[in-house]
Design a protein around this motif. Structure first.
Motif, mmCIF file in Angstrom:
data_model
loop_
_atom_site.group_PDB
_atom_site.id
_atom_site.type_symbol
_atom_site.label_atom_id
_atom_site.label_comp_id
_atom_site.label_asym_id
_atom_site.label_seq_id
_atom_site.Cartn_x
_atom_site.Cartn_y
_atom_site.Cartn_z
ATOM 1 N N ILE A 1 0.831 -1.203 0.000
ATOM 2 C CA ILE A 1 0.000 0.000 0.000
ATOM 3 C C ILE A 1 0.867 1.255 0.000
ATOM 4 O O ILE A 1 0.597 2.221 -0.739
ATOM 5 N N GLU A 2 1.917 1.253 0.786
ATOM 6 C CA GLU A 2 2.825 2.401 0.818
ATOM 7 C C GLU A 2 3.569 2.551 -0.503
ATOM 8 O O GLU A 2 3.833 3.673 -0.953
ATOM 9 N N ILE A 3 3.903 1.428 -1.134
ATOM 10 C CA ILE A 3 4.567 1.479 -2.435
ATOM 11 C C ILE A 3 3.669 2.129 -3.480
ATOM 12 O O ILE A 3 4.133 2.907 -4.323
ATOM 13 N N SER A 4 2.375 1.831 -3.434
ATOM 14 C CA SER A 4 1.441 2.428 -4.392
ATOM 15 C C SER A 4 1.416 3.947 -4.258
ATOM 16 O O SER A 4 1.363 4.669 -5.270
ATOM 17 N N ASP A 5 1.463 4.454 -3.035
ATOM 18 C CA ASP A 5 1.510 5.902 -2.828
ATOM 19 C C ASP A 5 2.795 6.496 -3.390
ATOM 20 O O ASP A 5 2.780 7.591 -3.976
ATOM 21 N N CYS A 6 3.915 5.799 -3.202
ATOM 22 C CA CYS A 6 5.198 6.304 -3.709
ATOM 23 C C CYS A 6 5.217 6.351 -5.230
ATOM 24 O O CYS A 6 5.810 7.258 -5.826
ATOM 25 N N ILE A 7 4.573 5.401 -5.877
ATOM 26 C CA ILE A 7 4.626 5.321 -7.339
ATOM 27 C C ILE A 7 3.609 6.235 -7.993
ATOM 28 O O ILE A 7 3.927 6.986 -8.932
ATOM 29 N N PHE A 8 2.376 6.206 -7.522
ATOM 30 C CA PHE A 8 1.290 6.907 -8.205
ATOM 31 C C PHE A 8 0.902 8.232 -7.552
ATOM 32 O O PHE A 8 0.066 8.956 -8.095
ATOM 33 N N GLY A 9 1.456 8.542 -6.385
ATOM 34 C CA GLY A 9 1.073 9.772 -5.709
ATOM 35 C C GLY A 9 -0.048 9.539 -4.711
ATOM 36 O O GLY A 9 -0.654 8.461 -4.663
ATOM 37 N N PRO A 10 -0.356 10.570 -3.914
ATOM 38 C CA PRO A 10 -1.321 10.379 -2.829
ATOM 39 C C PRO A 10 -2.746 10.110 -3.290
ATOM 40 O O PRO A 10 -3.506 9.462 -2.575
ATOM 41 N N ILE A 11 -3.142 10.594 -4.456
ATOM 42 C CA ILE A 11 -4.538 10.437 -4.902
ATOM 43 C C ILE A 11 -4.710 9.137 -5.682
ATOM 44 O O ILE A 11 -5.483 8.251 -5.294
ATOM 45 N N ILE A 12 -3.983 9.015 -6.806
ATOM 46 C CA ILE A 12 -4.092 7.790 -7.601
ATOM 47 C C ILE A 12 -3.600 6.596 -6.795
ATOM 48 O O ILE A 12 -4.126 5.482 -6.912
ATOM 49 N N GLY A 13 -2.610 6.826 -5.960
ATOM 50 C CA GLY A 13 -2.108 5.738 -5.124
ATOM 51 C C GLY A 13 -3.164 5.188 -4.194
ATOM 52 O O GLY A 13 -3.237 3.977 -3.956
ATOM 53 N N LYS A 14 -4.002 6.072 -3.649
ATOM 54 C CA LYS A 14 -5.087 5.616 -2.781
ATOM 55 C C LYS A 14 -6.104 4.793 -3.563
ATOM 56 O O LYS A 14 -6.677 3.836 -3.044
ATOM 57 N N VAL A 15 -6.341 5.171 -4.822
ATOM 58 C CA VAL A 15 -7.275 4.407 -5.655
ATOM 59 C C VAL A 15 -6.730 3.002 -5.919
ATOM 60 O O VAL A 15 -7.447 1.999 -5.786
ATOM 61 N N VAL A 16 -5.452 2.927 -6.281
ATOM 62 C CA VAL A 16 -4.827 1.622 -6.508
ATOM 63 C C VAL A 16 -4.838 0.791 -5.226
ATOM 64 O O VAL A 16 -5.131 -0.410 -5.240
ATOM 65 N N SER A 17 -4.546 1.444 -4.108
ATOM 66 C CA SER A 17 -4.558 0.740 -2.824
ATOM 67 C C SER A 17 -5.945 0.210 -2.495
ATOM 68 O O SER A 17 -6.087 -0.867 -1.907
ATOM 69 N N ALA A 18 -6.979 0.968 -2.868
ATOM 70 C CA ALA A 18 -8.352 0.528 -2.611
ATOM 71 C C ALA A 18 -8.658 -0.768 -3.367
ATOM 72 O O ALA A 18 -9.368 -1.641 -2.848
ATOM 73 N N PHE A 19 -8.109 -0.913 -4.578
ATOM 74 C CA PHE A 19 -8.292 -2.161 -5.327
ATOM 75 C C PHE A 19 -7.634 -3.331 -4.590
ATOM 76 O O PHE A 19 -8.209 -4.419 -4.480
ATOM 77 N N TYR A 20 -6.417 -3.104 -4.092
ATOM 78 C CA TYR A 20 -5.744 -4.161 -3.337
ATOM 79 C C TYR A 20 -6.538 -4.533 -2.085
ATOM 80 O O TYR A 20 -6.672 -5.715 -1.752
ATOM 81 N N LEU A 21 -7.059 -3.535 -1.391
ATOM 82 C CA LEU A 21 -7.820 -3.811 -0.176
ATOM 83 C C LEU A 21 -9.086 -4.596 -0.489
ATOM 84 O O LEU A 21 -9.478 -5.486 0.273
ATOM 85 N N PHE A 22 -9.732 -4.266 -1.589
ATOM 86 C CA PHE A 22 -10.910 -5.029 -1.989
ATOM 87 C C PHE A 22 -10.546 -6.484 -2.259
ATOM 88 O O PHE A 22 -11.303 -7.406 -1.912
ATOM 89 N N PHE A 23 -9.380 -6.703 -2.855
ATOM 90 C CA PHE A 23 -8.931 -8.068 -3.133
ATOM 91 C C PHE A 23 -8.653 -8.824 -1.842
ATOM 92 O O PHE A 23 -9.077 -9.978 -1.676
ATOM 93 N N PHE A 24 -7.954 -8.189 -0.895
ATOM 94 C CA PHE A 24 -7.697 -8.836 0.390
ATOM 95 C C PHE A 24 -8.999 -9.156 1.117
ATOM 96 O O PHE A 24 -9.154 -10.240 1.688
ATOM 97 N N LEU A 25 -9.924 -8.212 1.089
ATOM 98 C CA LEU A 25 -11.212 -8.426 1.751
ATOM 99 C C LEU A 25 -11.979 -9.566 1.095
ATOM 100 O O LEU A 25 -12.573 -10.412 1.784
ATOM 101 N N SER A 26 -11.958 -9.617 -0.227
ATOM 102 C CA SER A 26 -12.676 -10.667 -0.950
ATOM 103 C C SER A 26 -12.074 -12.035 -0.652
ATOM 104 O O SER A 26 -12.804 -13.008 -0.430
ATOM 105 N N LEU A 27 -10.740 -12.121 -0.655
ATOM 106 C CA LEU A 27 -10.093 -13.397 -0.352
ATOM 107 C C LEU A 27 -10.405 -13.849 1.067
ATOM 108 O O LEU A 27 -10.652 -15.041 1.311
#
Length: 377
Positions: A57-83
């Motif tokens: 999640i922190e890597i996503s913020d470093c790569i995409f910035g605070p806004i887009i990074g949060k969106v990418v992180s939200a996808f990962y969180l949805f995947f973890f929650l679904s699993l």
């Protein structure tokens, strides 16, 4: 390594959705699935090496910035929650179907998830240590059960060898590489705590290799024991162990298998729930600082990482509740679950396990982000 092994074993021991595709040749798909998973794990290792000390999640913020990074992180969180919800659902369905038919599945899920939340409050280090003992128990149980069903095995059930369409083998390979093995993306939330960014790939690959051999061995035993029935039953390992009898006194050995499977499911849900809670805390701006009285004398773990979730208990309770309600509605029947695992799950999982990490790594290289840039500066 042992934690990865236990994490994958929860899926391996219920291999019905894999055997339904490749049938008597399923044992070989374990090794081809491992080969398919190697480049996926290499991408995870490359990201963790470029951004040492940071989780996914922190890597996503470093790569995409605070806004887009949060969106990418939200996808990962949805995947973890679904699993987490999918595995909790499998756990509840298994207990109700095979052990306690009259018990409401909601009650089984509630008790199980409460146990997971309590385990996480005690710290992720304890789960890592527990995985060593659990791995030994799993290996011993599989070996003993296999020895006891030797008399019921028929080598003729392996024939004909590799006579199905090529697409069946491709589907089986991708399914194993994505569903059990690719799910170790959850460990990208944990490996930064080891403070061994140069040795990220080794434990993940060794854990996958052990799992591949165990998977091939277990499926080979089930095929030799059940024959054509192996592609019909939903839990081949459970059904094959029912054949175990020793002098008409040692029977019902599947009960031991059931206990082991429940422990593995609980372990896997704990890891997935931990990854979700840790990522959610980062997105919501919670500081990842340990409590003053938290013990970090163990040099194997980074003290800057919240190994215990006692520092934000509301997120633990809310996340556990989300998994509970999600798991109640995720599937309506066991056949729907099997069909999902064989057909839809690989594409769903690869979106989060391969596509997003690969794009992240590509963007990091194009923007010249990460450790190499820091060294030059």
């Amino acid at each position: 390594m042992f934690a990865v092994f236990c994490f994958i074993q929860a899926t391996v021991l219920r291999s019905g959705y894999i055997i339904a595709v490749t049938r008597q040749d399923s044992w070989a798909m374990a090794m081809t699935g491992f080969l398919f998973a190697i480049p996926i794990v290499a991408i995870y290792a490359a990201l963790l090496r470029k951004f040492p000390g940071k989780n996914l999640i922190e890597i996503s913020d470093c790569i995409f910035g605070p806004i887009i990074g949060k969106v990418v992180s939200a996808f990962y969180l949805f995947f973890f929650l679904s699993l987490a919800a999918l595995n909790a659902h499998d756990l509840g369905s298994f207990v109700v179907r095979y052990l306690m038919p009259e018990t409401p599945v909601a009650m089984v899920l509630l008790i199980s998830l409460m146990g997971c939340a309590y385990a996480l409050r005690k710290g992720i280090e304890n789960l890592m240590y527990l995985s060593i003992c659990l791995s030994m128990i799993v290996a011993g149980a599989v070996a003993i059960n296999s020895i006891l069903v030797l008399n019921d095995m028929n080598p003729g059930f392996l024939k004909p060898f590799f006579q199905m369409d090529l697409m069946n083998y491709i589907q089986g390979t991708v399914t194993i590489g994505a569903v059990p093995m690719g799910e170790i993306i959850a460990f990208t939330m944990i490996t930064p705590m080891l403070e061994k960014e140069k040795k990220v790939l080794k434990p993940l690959l060794f854990g996958l290799l052990l799992s591949a051999f165990s998977m091939a061995f277990a499926m080979l035993r089930d095929i030799l024991t059940l024959g054509p029935l192996v592609s019909i039953v939903s839990l081949p390992s459970f059904e094959s162990i029912r054949y175990v009898t020793l002098a008409d006194t040692l029977t019902r050995m599947e009960s031991i298998y059931a206990v082991v499977l429940i422990l593995l499911f609980l372990f896997k849900v704990c890891i997935l729930l931990y990854a979700f809670i840790l990522g959610l805390g980062h997105i919501l701006g919670r500081k990842n600082q340990p409590l003053p009285n938290q013990d970090h004398t163990n040099p194997s773990f980074n003290a800057d990482q919240p190994s215990s979730l006692r520092s934000f208990p509301p997120l633990t309770l809310v996340s556990t509740a989300l998994v509970f309600f999600y798991s109640l509605i995720v599937f309506e029947s066991a056949m729907e679950n099997i069909d999902w695992g064989a057909s839809t799950a690989p594409f769903f999982s690869l979106t989060y396990e391969l596509l997003l990490p690969a794009v992240s790594l590509l963007v990091a290289f194009l923007r010249k982000l990460g450790k190499a840039r820091e060294v030059r500066e």
